[in-house]
Design an enzyme around this catalytic site. Structure first.
Site, PDB file in Angstrom:
ATOM      1  CE  LYS A 161       1.723  -8.640   1.323  1.00  0.00           C
ATOM      2  NZ  LYS A 161       1.562  -8.742  -0.040  1.00  0.00           N
ATOM      3  CE1 TYR A 181       1.540 -14.265   0.111  1.00  0.00           C
ATOM      4  CE2 TYR A 181       3.632 -14.298   1.202  1.00  0.00           C
ATOM      5  CZ  TYR A 181       2.370 -13.503   0.760  1.00  0.00           C
ATOM      6  OH  TYR A 181       2.086 -12.341   1.278  1.00  0.00           O
ATOM      7  CG  ASN A 208       1.134  -5.801  -2.286  1.00  0.00           C
ATOM      8  OD1 ASN A 208       1.677  -6.316  -1.363  1.00  0.00           O
ATOM      9  ND2 ASN A 208       0.457  -6.368  -2.919  1.00  0.00           N
ATOM     10  CG  HIS A 264      -1.638 -11.472   3.328  1.00  0.00           C
ATOM     11  ND1 HIS A 264      -1.869 -11.986   2.197  1.00  0.00           N
ATOM     12  CD2 HIS A 264      -2.330 -11.969   4.253  1.00  0.00           C
ATOM     13  CE1 HIS A 264      -2.463 -13.254   2.574  1.00  0.00           C
ATOM     14  NE2 HIS A 264      -2.987 -13.180   3.759  1.00  0.00           N
ATOM     15  CD  GLU A 268      -3.784 -16.366   4.520  1.00  0.00           C
ATOM     16  OE1 GLU A 268      -3.602 -16.373   3.372  1.00  0.00           O
ATOM     17  OE2 GLU A 268      -4.378 -15.437   5.092  1.00  0.00           O
TER      18      GLU A 268
END
Ligand code: RTP
Ligand code: MG
Length: 137
Positions: free
Chosen positions: A9, A49, A112, A115, A126
């Site tokens: 990320k 998302y 964080n 993913h 995805e």
């Protein structure tokens, strides 16, 4: 063999942690079938998302994921989906196990660092969201 979809990320790419995370991926037995650095548009992040579109964090999450480049990955090994989530650790780094990517690198519950797909159906959505067949080797 199973495939999963992973993202390093923006918070991790910005802090030059991509190499350290890729090292953990390879050291833990994942084959990298696809990898590229991209900068998501806001619309791409919203589409990725969409399952979270009613959640209170959706707008912040999409802004975060499109603010700077990410590295998208297709990873393969036996039990890849569960094993990659184990290696990442809990969503909130405060709850993540010692030695996990999120425990060691994440800033907070949103930024964080990584993913991972949460189920085979999610991976099946995805992976082709970011990779075409020629980009998976
Ligand atoms: P991911 O989808 O990114 O692998 O993470 P996850 O399954 O562990 O977490 P999920 O519930 O799917 O949430 C997706 C991402 O949204 C951000 N988030 N922010 N502010 C918050 O309370 C909150 N909760 C989740 C995180 O970036 C999380 O990874
Ligand atoms: Mg998730």
């Amino acid at each position: 063999m199973e495939r999963t979809f992973a993202i390093i990320k923006p918070d991790a790419v910005e802090r030059k942690l991509a190499g350290k995370i890729l090292d953990r991926i390879e050291a833990n037995g994942f084959a990298i079938r696809g990898m590229k650095k991209i900068k998501m548009t806001r619309e791409q992040a919203e589409g990725f998302y969409y399952v979270h579109k009613e959640r209170p964090f959706f707008n912040d999450l999409c802004a975060f994921m499109s603010r700077s480049p990410v590295i998208v990955l297709c990873l393969e090994k036996d039990n890849a989906i569960a094993d990659w989530r184990t290696l990442m650790g809990a969503t909130n780094p405060a709850n993540a196990e010692a030695g996990t990517i999120r425990k060691d690198f994440a800033i907070n519950i949103e930024e964080n660092s990584a993913h991972g797909s949460d189920a085979p159906e999610t991976a099946a959505f995805e992976i082709p969201y970011f990779f075409n067949a020629f980009e998976l080797v």
